[in-house]
Design a protein around this motif. Structure first.
Motif, mmCIF file in Angstrom:
data_model
loop_
_atom_site.group_PDB
_atom_site.id
_atom_site.type_symbol
_atom_site.label_atom_id
_atom_site.label_comp_id
_atom_site.label_asym_id
_atom_site.label_seq_id
_atom_site.Cartn_x
_atom_site.Cartn_y
_atom_site.Cartn_z
ATOM 1 N N LEU A 273 0.822 -1.205 0.000
ATOM 2 C CA LEU A 273 0.000 0.000 0.000
ATOM 3 C C LEU A 273 0.856 1.256 0.000
ATOM 4 C CD1 LEU A 273 -2.694 1.469 0.209
ATOM 5 C CD2 LEU A 273 -2.619 1.143 2.693
ATOM 6 N N LEU A 274 1.825 1.315 0.919
ATOM 7 C CA LEU A 274 2.659 2.505 1.031
ATOM 8 C C LEU A 274 3.537 2.682 -0.202
ATOM 9 C CD1 LEU A 274 3.773 2.316 4.775
ATOM 10 C CD2 LEU A 274 1.903 3.637 3.766
ATOM 11 N N ASP A 275 4.035 1.574 -0.752
ATOM 12 C CA ASP A 275 4.872 1.664 -1.945
ATOM 13 C C ASP A 275 4.055 2.118 -3.145
ATOM 14 O OD1 ASP A 275 7.438 1.193 -3.305
ATOM 15 O OD2 ASP A 275 6.353 -0.375 -4.357
ATOM 16 N N THR A 276 2.795 1.667 -3.218
ATOM 17 C CA THR A 276 1.926 2.082 -4.312
ATOM 18 C C THR A 276 1.640 3.570 -4.249
ATOM 19 O OG1 THR A 276 0.879 -0.093 -4.414
ATOM 20 C CG2 THR A 276 -0.319 1.739 -5.403
ATOM 21 N N VAL A 277 1.355 4.061 -3.039
ATOM 22 C CA VAL A 277 1.095 5.493 -2.876
ATOM 23 C C VAL A 277 2.334 6.302 -3.241
ATOM 24 C CG1 VAL A 277 0.556 7.305 -1.211
ATOM 25 C CG2 VAL A 277 -0.684 5.129 -1.131
ATOM 26 N N ALA A 278 3.504 5.856 -2.749
ATOM 27 C CA ALA A 278 4.750 6.574 -3.054
ATOM 28 C C ALA A 278 5.062 6.514 -4.541
ATOM 29 C CB ALA A 278 5.906 5.977 -2.252
ATOM 30 N N GLY A 279 4.709 5.367 -5.168
ATOM 31 C CA GLY A 279 5.002 5.184 -6.585
ATOM 32 C C GLY A 279 4.218 6.104 -7.501
ATOM 33 N N LEU A 280 3.180 6.744 -6.974
ATOM 34 C CA LEU A 280 2.425 7.701 -7.782
ATOM 35 C C LEU A 280 3.256 8.934 -8.094
ATOM 36 C CD1 LEU A 280 -1.045 7.483 -5.977
ATOM 37 C CD2 LEU A 280 -0.376 6.381 -8.125
ATOM 38 N N SER A 281 4.323 9.136 -7.337
ATOM 39 C CA SER A 281 5.208 10.276 -7.549
ATOM 40 C C SER A 281 6.314 9.907 -8.531
ATOM 41 C CB SER A 281 5.832 10.728 -6.222
ATOM 42 O OG SER A 281 6.909 11.615 -6.447
ATOM 43 N N PRO A 282 6.399 10.597 -9.669
ATOM 44 C CA PRO A 282 7.479 10.326 -10.625
ATOM 45 C C PRO A 282 8.856 10.515 -9.999
ATOM 46 C CG PRO A 282 5.775 11.687 -11.641
ATOM 47 C CD PRO A 282 5.478 11.628 -10.166
ATOM 48 N N THR A 283 8.981 11.455 -9.089
ATOM 49 C CA THR A 283 10.263 11.703 -8.432
ATOM 50 C C THR A 283 10.696 10.506 -7.601
ATOM 51 O OG1 THR A 283 9.786 14.079 -8.314
ATOM 52 C CG2 THR A 283 11.492 13.234 -6.847
ATOM 53 N N HIS A 284 9.730 9.905 -6.891
ATOM 54 C CA HIS A 284 10.043 8.726 -6.081
ATOM 55 C C HIS A 284 10.482 7.573 -6.977
ATOM 56 C CE1 HIS A 284 9.708 5.765 -2.841
ATOM 57 N NE2 HIS A 284 9.060 4.992 -3.694
ATOM 58 N N ARG A 285 9.792 7.361 -8.075
ATOM 59 C CA ARG A 285 10.142 6.273 -8.990
ATOM 60 C C ARG A 285 11.535 6.500 -9.583
ATOM 61 N NH1 ARG A 285 8.378 2.056 -11.837
ATOM 62 N NH2 ARG A 285 8.826 1.896 -14.067
ATOM 63 N N GLN A 286 11.861 7.745 -9.905
ATOM 64 C CA GLN A 286 13.185 8.058 -10.422
ATOM 65 C C GLN A 286 14.260 7.736 -9.384
ATOM 66 O OE1 GLN A 286 14.644 9.432 -13.189
ATOM 67 N NE2 GLN A 286 12.826 9.583 -14.488
ATOM 68 N N ARG A 287 13.991 8.070 -8.133
ATOM 69 C CA ARG A 287 14.975 7.812 -7.070
ATOM 70 C C ARG A 287 15.190 6.313 -6.905
ATOM 71 N NH1 ARG A 287 17.150 10.311 -2.246
ATOM 72 N NH2 ARG A 287 16.083 12.270 -2.706
ATOM 73 N N ILE A 288 14.110 5.549 -6.921
ATOM 74 C CA ILE A 288 14.225 4.102 -6.807
ATOM 75 C C ILE A 288 15.075 3.544 -7.950
ATOM 76 C CG2 ILE A 288 12.971 1.903 -6.934
ATOM 77 C CD1 ILE A 288 12.655 3.262 -4.274
ATOM 78 N N ALA A 289 14.829 4.034 -9.170
ATOM 79 C CA ALA A 289 15.580 3.558 -10.337
ATOM 80 C C ALA A 289 17.061 3.889 -10.200
ATOM 81 C CB ALA A 289 15.012 4.170 -11.616
ATOM 82 N N HIS A 290 17.374 5.090 -9.737
ATOM 83 C CA HIS A 290 18.777 5.459 -9.541
ATOM 84 C C HIS A 290 19.430 4.569 -8.484
ATOM 85 C CE1 HIS A 290 17.808 9.234 -11.725
ATOM 86 N NE2 HIS A 290 19.103 9.255 -11.958
ATOM 87 N N HIS A 291 18.693 4.280 -7.433
ATOM 88 C CA HIS A 291 19.218 3.439 -6.353
ATOM 89 C C HIS A 291 19.514 2.030 -6.862
ATOM 90 C CE1 HIS A 291 19.423 2.448 -1.919
ATOM 91 N NE2 HIS A 291 19.297 1.237 -2.446
#
Length: 232
Positions: A59-77
């Motif tokens: 649930l929390l990851d899905t909500v955070a994933g709505l943010s393009p910035t969060h998804r970009q950070r995950i990809a960089h990590h």
């Protein structure tokens, strides 16, 4: 109860309290807050005890994933884990950038980059080989944190990576007290690799955001090596 479950429960309690306070104003039936309270507590308990908090994580990851910035950070990590593992000779089996994909692939938590760790399980490795392998994994585990610092100037993820290093050190007979110095060492090694292959790293980030297969990620890094060699 895990931290994510506690956070979700706190939010639920806040909403319940708010509904009690506003109930008379908006003519909300008095039974609603009680039903919501039992529901939130029941779901939180079930998720923590029966699902190891996977539901909360999703649930929390899905909500955070709505943010393009969060998804970009995950990809960089995760791309940093991938690239350093590639150059240190640690095979990669698969990767995911969100909890849903991890769940579909049968992976724990929010997934990430999955390595072939059979080399850790070989009993015929000499002591120097064991230490070399441990140092390589420490570098890979610290790479995500290092990349976040290089790209964003701060770190939001990586607590699991740090814990893996501590656990591995204990497994190899080290005390937990050496974990901090080993993490710092791994960060410096990862920084050197990332900066040396920065263009390939950025290309890998974009490829992983598109969800390409592991073999295609390898091809991107291979191409980067060929281009560097051609310029040398």
């Amino acid at each position: 109860m895990q931290k994510t479950a506690l956070n979700l429960l706190a939010i639920g309690i806040f909403l319940i309290t708010l509904s009690i306070l506003l109930g008379p104003i908006i003519h909300l039936p008095s039974s609603v807050p009680a039903i919501v309270t039992l529901g939130v507590l029941g779901l939180a308990t079930l998720d923590t005890l029966g699902l190891q908090s996977k539901g909360t994580t999703l649930l929390l990851d899905t909500v955070a994933g709505l943010s393009p910035t969060h998804r970009q950070r995950i990809a960089h990590h995760e791309a940093a884990h991938f690239l350093t593992a590639y150059y240190l000779g640690i095979p990669i089996t698969q990767y995911t950038l969100n909890s849903w994909d991890a769940l579909k692939q049968g992976l724990p938590g929010i997934g990430g980059v999955q390595f072939d760790t059979t080399s850790f399980e070989q009993n015929n490795l000499s002591y120097p080989e064991q230490q070399l392998l441990l140092n390589r994994f420490i570098t890979v585990w610290m790479a995500g944190i290092t990349a976040e610092i290089l790209v964003y100037g701060n770190v939001e993820g990586g607590s699991d990576d740090r814990q893996k290093i501590t656990d591995a050190l204990v497994l190899f007979g080290y005390g937990e007290s050496v974990s901090a110095s080993k993490q710092q060492w791994g960060k410096l090694q990862a920084k050197t690799l990332l900066e040396k292959h920065w263009d390939s790293y950025l290309a890998l980030v974009e490829a992983m955001l598109q969800g390409v297969e592991v073999e295609q990620c390898y091809a991107i890094l291979d191409q980067g090596d060929r281009e560097v060699s051609a310029l040398s």
